[in-house]
Write an enzyme that holds these catalytic residues in place. Structure first.
Site, PDB file in Angstrom:
ATOM      1  N   ASP A   1       0.637  -1.435  -0.331  1.00  0.00           N
ATOM      2  CA  ASP A   1       0.029   0.000   0.188  1.00  0.00           C
ATOM      3  C   ASP A   1       0.676   1.247   0.237  1.00  0.00           C
ATOM      4  OD1 ASP A   1       0.926  -0.979   3.148  1.00  0.00           O
ATOM      5  OD2 ASP A   1      -0.673   0.980   3.438  1.00  0.00           O
ATOM      6  N   HIS A   2       2.323   1.602   0.035  1.00  0.00           N
ATOM      7  CA  HIS A   2       3.436   2.414  -0.064  1.00  0.00           C
ATOM      8  C   HIS A   2       3.712   1.956  -1.216  1.00  0.00           C
ATOM      9  CE1 HIS A   2       2.824   4.033   4.159  1.00  0.00           C
ATOM     10  NE2 HIS A   2       1.776   2.628   4.063  1.00  0.00           N
TER      11      HIS A   2
END
Length: 319
Positions: free
Chosen positions: A67-68
């Site tokens: 998610d990063h």
């Protein structure tokens, strides 16, 4: 005042929701764009909020959870299609260099020559800088190697009193030295004008800290001491503190304590768990502890660092 602002592109956590996008922010300093984290859909968010692709110079990846960073291949592929003027430097944990090098070469070979992948060193180090800004990486404490970033203006030169310099006839060739702190000797009579007579103090350097996934740790407070604005993850409310610890995250109350101990001017919270449909309770919990403004991040929000500092100054009591 030079531009220095942060656009929130995504402030959700790992599980996708219809309310928030994965982690991503755009830092604009003097019209130079630097991305911090690049979750899925970052390039669409950049389109939505008018972040110019052509001005991207650096991308900072805090850690290698999807998610990063999973928006990075798609963004770089788009840059290759647009013939981005480059170069673009991607700063990331060392473990990602080989993985992303192969992905870039496979999916977007046209941009590979203009992209440099640089491993973020251990410790607290300056990893990028411009004429007016430096970016400092520092350790965070998550389930895998993770870094936070401080975007800090460099100390500015003193402000020359232009009218007085003109009246005294100070040559333009000598004025840069006076801005740098020099006194001036007038040849006609030998009088020395001190720097304090010719200049005023420059504006204090502004700073912004980004603390993504991390346990609440005193070492983080020390690393970001004195920043104007800090973004600190606040994944859970404090009744979920045990789960936060197990997963390498912080609660809103813990984020507030770290920001308070750091002496930060303003606190921005984000990286919300999917269990919270609105961040109001998280912001309220943080506001009970942090003495300054608490801002609940939301997609499309623009945080102007100078205005955040000014708002904080207006809240302080008169000595």
């Amino acid at each position: 005042m030079d531009r220095f602002d942060v656009t929130i592109l995504g402030c959700g956590s790992a599980t996708p929701t219809l309310r928030h996008h994965p982690a991503a922010q755009a830092i604009n300093y003097r019209d130079r764009v630097m991305l911090v984290d690049c979750g899925e859909g970052t390039q669409l968010q950049m389109r939505r909020y008018s972040i110019p692709f052509s001005r991207i110079t650096d991308i900072f990846i805090s850690h290698l959870h999807g998610d990063h960073c999973l928006g990075l291949p798609g963004l770089l592929s788009t840059l290759s299609l647009q013939d981005h003027p480059g170069p673009v430097t991607v700063h990331m944990p060392a473990q990602g260099i080989d993985i992303f090098s192969r992905m870039i070469e496979f999916f977007s070979p046209g941009v590979a020559r203009n992209v440099e992948l640089k491993a973020i060193p251990d410790g607290i180090k300056v990893i990028a800088e411009t004429k007016g800004l430096e970016v400092v990486a520092f350790p965070l404490y998550h389930r895998m190697p993770c870094h936070g970033f401080i975007f800090r203006e460099k100390k500015r030169q003193r402000t020359l009193l232009g009218d007085k310099a003109d009246m005294l006839g100070i040559p333009h060739s000598l004025r840069p030295a006076i801005k740098g702190g020099a006194d001036w000797w007038r040849p006609s009579d030998g009088r020395i004008f001190t720097n304090a007579e010719l200049t005023t103090d420059p504006p204090a350097p502004m700073s912004y800290a980004y603390c993504s996934d991390t346990l609440a740790d005193e070492r983080v407070a020390k690393a970001i001491a004195g920043v104007d604005v800090v973004y600190h993850e606040a994944t859970y409310l404090d009744d979920m503190a045990n789960q936060a610890k197990e997963r390498g995250h912080s609660t809103a109350a813990q984020a507030a304590r770290i920001a308070a101990r750091a002496g930060a001017g303003s606190l921005v919270i984000g990286h919300y768990s999917k269990r919270y449909h609105q961040p109001d309770a998280l912001a309220a919990e943080a506001a009970k502890i942090f003495p300054g403004p608490v801002i609940a991040a939301d997609e499309g929000m623009v945080i102007e660092i100078f205005n955040a500092r000014r708002a904080r100054a207006q809240e302080l009591p008169t000595p």
